[in-house]
Design a protein around this motif. Structure first.
Motif, short mmCIF file in Angstrom:
data_model
loop_
_atom_site.label_atom_id
_atom_site.label_comp_id
_atom_site.label_asym_id
_atom_site.label_seq_id
_atom_site.Cartn_x
_atom_site.Cartn_y
_atom_site.Cartn_z
N ARG A 1 0.83 -1.21 0.00
CA ARG A 1 0.00 0.00 0.00
C ARG A 1 0.87 1.26 0.00
O ARG A 1 0.57 2.23 -0.70
CB ARG A 1 -0.93 -0.01 1.22
N LEU A 2 1.95 1.26 0.78
CA LEU A 2 2.84 2.41 0.79
C LEU A 2 3.53 2.56 -0.56
O LEU A 2 3.64 3.67 -1.10
CB LEU A 2 3.88 2.27 1.90
N GLY A 3 4.02 1.46 -1.12
CA GLY A 3 4.67 1.54 -2.42
C GLY A 3 3.75 2.09 -3.49
O GLY A 3 4.14 2.96 -4.28
N ASP A 4 2.50 1.62 -3.50
CA ASP A 4 1.52 2.13 -4.48
C ASP A 4 1.18 3.59 -4.21
O ASP A 4 0.96 4.36 -5.15
CB ASP A 4 0.25 1.28 -4.43
N ARG A 5 1.13 3.97 -2.94
CA ARG A 5 0.79 5.35 -2.58
C ARG A 5 1.87 6.31 -3.06
O ARG A 5 1.58 7.48 -3.37
CB ARG A 5 0.64 5.47 -1.05
N MET A 6 3.10 5.84 -3.15
CA MET A 6 4.19 6.71 -3.59
C MET A 6 4.36 6.70 -5.11
O MET A 6 4.71 7.72 -5.70
CB MET A 6 5.50 6.27 -2.92
N ALA A 7 4.15 5.55 -5.75
CA ALA A 7 4.50 5.40 -7.16
C ALA A 7 3.30 5.44 -8.10
O ALA A 7 3.46 5.74 -9.27
CB ALA A 7 5.28 4.11 -7.36
N GLY A 8 2.10 5.08 -7.59
CA GLY A 8 0.95 5.03 -8.46
C GLY A 8 1.08 3.90 -9.48
O GLY A 8 1.97 3.05 -9.37
N PRO A 9 0.25 3.87 -10.54
CA PRO A 9 -0.83 4.83 -10.82
C PRO A 9 -2.11 4.57 -10.04
O PRO A 9 -3.01 5.39 -10.03
CB PRO A 9 -1.06 4.63 -12.33
N LEU A 10 -2.18 3.40 -9.37
CA LEU A 10 -3.36 3.05 -8.59
C LEU A 10 -2.95 2.61 -7.20
O LEU A 10 -1.85 2.10 -7.00
CB LEU A 10 -4.15 1.92 -9.27
N MET A 11 -3.85 2.84 -6.24
CA MET A 11 -3.61 2.36 -4.88
C MET A 11 -4.92 1.90 -4.27
O MET A 11 -6.00 2.31 -4.70
CB MET A 11 -2.99 3.45 -4.01
N ASP A 12 -4.81 1.03 -3.28
CA ASP A 12 -5.97 0.56 -2.54
C ASP A 12 -6.39 1.65 -1.57
O ASP A 12 -5.60 2.13 -0.76
CB ASP A 12 -5.60 -0.72 -1.77
N SER A 13 -7.65 2.06 -1.65
CA SER A 13 -8.13 3.13 -0.78
C SER A 13 -8.26 2.69 0.67
O SER A 13 -8.45 3.51 1.56
CB SER A 13 -9.49 3.64 -1.28
N GLY A 14 -8.18 1.39 0.92
CA GLY A 14 -8.33 0.86 2.27
C GLY A 14 -9.51 -0.07 2.39
O GLY A 14 -9.58 -0.87 3.32
N ASN A 15 -10.45 0.04 1.44
CA ASN A 15 -11.62 -0.84 1.47
C ASN A 15 -11.69 -1.73 0.24
O ASN A 15 -12.73 -2.31 -0.08
CB ASN A 15 -12.91 -0.02 1.59
N GLY A 16 -10.55 -1.83 -0.48
CA GLY A 16 -10.51 -2.65 -1.67
C GLY A 16 -10.76 -1.90 -2.96
O GLY A 16 -10.54 -2.44 -4.04
N THR A 17 -11.21 -0.65 -2.85
CA THR A 17 -11.43 0.17 -4.03
C THR A 17 -10.12 0.78 -4.50
O THR A 17 -9.36 1.31 -3.69
CB THR A 17 -12.44 1.30 -3.74
N GLU A 18 -9.87 0.72 -5.80
CA GLU A 18 -8.65 1.32 -6.33
C GLU A 18 -8.90 2.76 -6.73
O GLU A 18 -9.92 3.08 -7.34
CB GLU A 18 -8.14 0.53 -7.54
N VAL A 19 -7.97 3.64 -6.35
CA VAL A 19 -8.06 5.05 -6.71
C VAL A 19 -6.76 5.45 -7.41
O VAL A 19 -5.71 4.87 -7.16
CB VAL A 19 -8.30 5.94 -5.47
N GLN A 20 -6.85 6.45 -8.26
CA GLN A 20 -5.69 6.91 -8.99
C GLN A 20 -4.81 7.78 -8.10
O GLN A 20 -5.31 8.55 -7.27
CB GLN A 20 -6.11 7.70 -10.23
#
Length: 208
Positions: A20-39
């Motif tokens: 989650r941290l890696g995606d939050r820094m690099a994108g393009p998508l990350m888990d919002s915390g409830n399984g939903t992907e956000v850009q």
């Protein structure tokens, strides 16, 4: 070697937190915390080094010397991370994403070395990253190394005091299972801080 039952949930938590941290820094998508992907856009060097206020501790060139209130730049290579020998300043200086990410990557890499590696590396050996691309890669490599260290641990190791000999903490006096828990909370809370700093940076730029 099968993963010990006590380690399995901590390993799963570690995997989720680092991803989650890696995606939050690099994108393009990350888990919002409830399984939903956000850009999410990739972090820039300006954002990585952003100092929200005066007196921040960060990552700096050794040639430039430490920042306000710091007395040492720790780390190998061109760059180092602001710090000072104990006792540290109170209140603690506000730290940049660069500082927090360097701290996380270093503690993972060194703990991995002191668990199933050479048992010799110190902060003076760790190469601090001066740009975000190198820093994100260093975090990923350090997380992989720590995960390998976890997979090398059996139940006996989990119950062993000093199984990890990391010299910059209480690890030599702790059960390895407690060290594993501690590392997870380090990623969780510093990851949350980095995510918040990304949000604040984005809002500040949108307002300007």
């Amino acid at each position: 070697m099968p993963v010990p039952a006590r380690l399995a949930p901590l390993l799963a938590q570690f995997d989720f937190a680092r991803q989650r941290l890696g995606d939050r820094m690099a994108g393009p998508l990350m888990d919002s915390g409830n399984g939903t992907e956000v850009q999410v856009g990739p972090m820039t060097d300006a954002e990585y080094l952003w100092e929200p206020g005066p007196g921040c501790w960060s990552v700096r060139r050794h040639a430039d010397g430490p920042g306000p209130g710091a007395t040492v730049l720790v780390g190998a290579g061109e760059f180092g991370r602001d710090t000072t020998p104990p006792p540290h300043p109170e209140p603690a200086p506000f730290t940049t994403i660069a500082w927090r990410l360097s701290h996380l990557a270093e503690l993972l890499a060194l703990r991995a070395d002191h668990t199933n590696g050479s048992h010799s590396l110190t902060r003076d050996d760790y190469r601090v990253s001066g740009d975000v691309a190198t820093a994100v890669k260093a975090f990923s490599a350090a997380a992989d190394a720590w995960r390998d260290a976890l997979l090398s641990a059996d139940d006996e190791a989990l119950d062993t005091v000093g199984h990890c000999t990391y010299p910059h903490g209480s690890d030599p006096e702790e059960l390895f299972l407690d060290v594993v828990w501690w590392v997870n909370q380090e990623i969780l809370h510093h990851g949350a801080e980095i995510a918040l700093l990304r949000d604040l940076y984005r809002l500040g730029n949108a307002a300007s």
